[in-house]
Design a protein around this motif. Structure first.
Motif, PDB file in Angstrom:
ATOM      1  N   HIS A 186       0.801  -1.225   0.000  1.00  0.00           N
ATOM      2  CA  HIS A 186       0.000   0.000   0.000  1.00  0.00           C
ATOM      3  C   HIS A 186       0.835   1.277   0.000  1.00  0.00           C
ATOM      4  O   HIS A 186       0.302   2.358  -0.261  1.00  0.00           O
ATOM      5  N   ASN A 187       2.118   1.180   0.293  1.00  0.00           N
ATOM      6  CA  ASN A 187       2.965   2.375   0.363  1.00  0.00           C
ATOM      7  C   ASN A 187       4.059   2.422  -0.692  1.00  0.00           C
ATOM      8  O   ASN A 187       4.923   3.295  -0.636  1.00  0.00           O
ATOM      9  N   ALA A 188       4.053   1.497  -1.625  1.00  0.00           N
ATOM     10  CA  ALA A 188       5.083   1.467  -2.668  1.00  0.00           C
ATOM     11  C   ALA A 188       4.892   2.636  -3.633  1.00  0.00           C
ATOM     12  O   ALA A 188       3.769   3.031  -3.951  1.00  0.00           O
TER      13      ALA A 188
ATOM     14  N   LEU B 136      10.094  -7.020   1.741  1.00  0.00           N
ATOM     15  CA  LEU B 136       9.778  -6.704   3.130  1.00  0.00           C
ATOM     16  C   LEU B 136       9.179  -7.886   3.877  1.00  0.00           C
ATOM     17  O   LEU B 136       9.468  -8.095   5.061  1.00  0.00           O
ATOM     18  N   SER B 137       8.363  -8.664   3.209  1.00  0.00           N
ATOM     19  CA  SER B 137       7.767  -9.845   3.830  1.00  0.00           C
ATOM     20  C   SER B 137       8.858 -10.821   4.263  1.00  0.00           C
ATOM     21  O   SER B 137       8.864 -11.316   5.391  1.00  0.00           O
ATOM     22  N   TYR B 138       9.775 -11.088   3.364  1.00  0.00           N
ATOM     23  CA  TYR B 138      10.866 -12.018   3.647  1.00  0.00           C
ATOM     24  C   TYR B 138      11.784 -11.476   4.743  1.00  0.00           C
ATOM     25  O   TYR B 138      12.181 -12.198   5.657  1.00  0.00           O
ATOM     26  N   ALA B 139      12.094 -10.194   4.657  1.00  0.00           N
ATOM     27  CA  ALA B 139      12.971  -9.584   5.661  1.00  0.00           C
ATOM     28  C   ALA B 139      12.336  -9.614   7.046  1.00  0.00           C
ATOM     29  O   ALA B 139      13.007  -9.924   8.040  1.00  0.00           O
ATOM     30  N   ALA B 140      11.051  -9.308   7.124  1.00  0.00           N
ATOM     31  CA  ALA B 140      10.369  -9.311   8.425  1.00  0.00           C
ATOM     32  C   ALA B 140      10.333 -10.720   9.016  1.00  0.00           C
ATOM     33  O   ALA B 140      10.589 -10.908  10.208  1.00  0.00           O
ATOM     34  N   PHE B 141      10.038 -11.706   8.191  1.00  0.00           N
ATOM     35  CA  PHE B 141       9.992 -13.089   8.669  1.00  0.00           C
ATOM     36  C   PHE B 141      11.359 -13.531   9.188  1.00  0.00           C
ATOM     37  O   PHE B 141      11.475 -14.083  10.281  1.00  0.00           O
ATOM     38  N   LEU B 142      12.398 -13.274   8.400  1.00  0.00           N
ATOM     39  CA  LEU B 142      13.746 -13.665   8.822  1.00  0.00           C
ATOM     40  C   LEU B 142      14.227 -12.897  10.042  1.00  0.00           C
ATOM     41  O   LEU B 142      14.913 -13.462  10.904  1.00  0.00           O
TER      42      LEU B 142
ATOM     43  N   LEU C 146       8.582  -4.928  -3.710  1.00  0.00           N
ATOM     44  CA  LEU C 146       8.761  -4.390  -2.365  1.00  0.00           C
ATOM     45  C   LEU C 146       8.051  -5.255  -1.327  1.00  0.00           C
ATOM     46  O   LEU C 146       8.605  -5.528  -0.254  1.00  0.00           O
ATOM     47  N   ALA C 147       6.852  -5.710  -1.647  1.00  0.00           N
ATOM     48  CA  ALA C 147       6.113  -6.564  -0.715  1.00  0.00           C
ATOM     49  C   ALA C 147       6.856  -7.872  -0.457  1.00  0.00           C
ATOM     50  O   ALA C 147       6.933  -8.347   0.678  1.00  0.00           O
ATOM     51  N   SER C 148       7.422  -8.457  -1.504  1.00  0.00           N
ATOM     52  CA  SER C 148       8.188  -9.700  -1.339  1.00  0.00           C
ATOM     53  C   SER C 148       9.417  -9.480  -0.474  1.00  0.00           C
ATOM     54  O   SER C 148       9.709 -10.262   0.434  1.00  0.00           O
TER      55      SER C 148
END
Length: 109
Positions: A61-63, A79-85, A75-77
């Motif tokens: 929603h903020n890209a 950030l999603s991966y970074a947050a999970f890791l 960007l969603a991919s």
């Protein structure tokens, strides 16, 4: 494309990889297996998935669309991966310090 799927596509595509990482986190190390560790692992995995989902939603929603519509998914991919890791890495470190090392100290006495 369905709006729900479009917004959550990055998370949906990463779910198999998240499941593999979660299984490895859950299995290793094999000891100790007690209620404290079980509760910690469940909470950590739930928090990691929530962080990934929130990261996906926020970044989609903020890209900035100036680089093209695909940037939302990229960007969603990311950030999603970074947050999970990030959550799983912190949980792995804390689990080692709080649960595993004290359990080994008790067993040596």
């Amino acid at each position: 494309m369905n709006t729900f799927i479009e917004v959550n596509l990055a998370l949906i595509l990463f779910l198999p990889w998240f499941a593999i990482l979660a299984a490895l986190y859950w299995i290793y190390p094999r000891t100790p297996r007690n209620a404290r560790r079980l509760a910690f692992d469940v909470a950590s995995l739930v928090l990691a998935v929530l962080a990934a989902a929130i990261g996906t939603q926020w970044s989609y929603h903020n890209a900035d669309l100036g680089s093209g519509a695909i940037w939302r998914q990229v960007l969603a991919s990311t950030l999603s991966y970074a947050a999970f890791l990030l959550v799983l890495g912190i949980a792995f470190y804390l689990r080692q310090r709080i649960i595993i090392v004290p359990s080994r100290d008790v067993g040596t006495r």
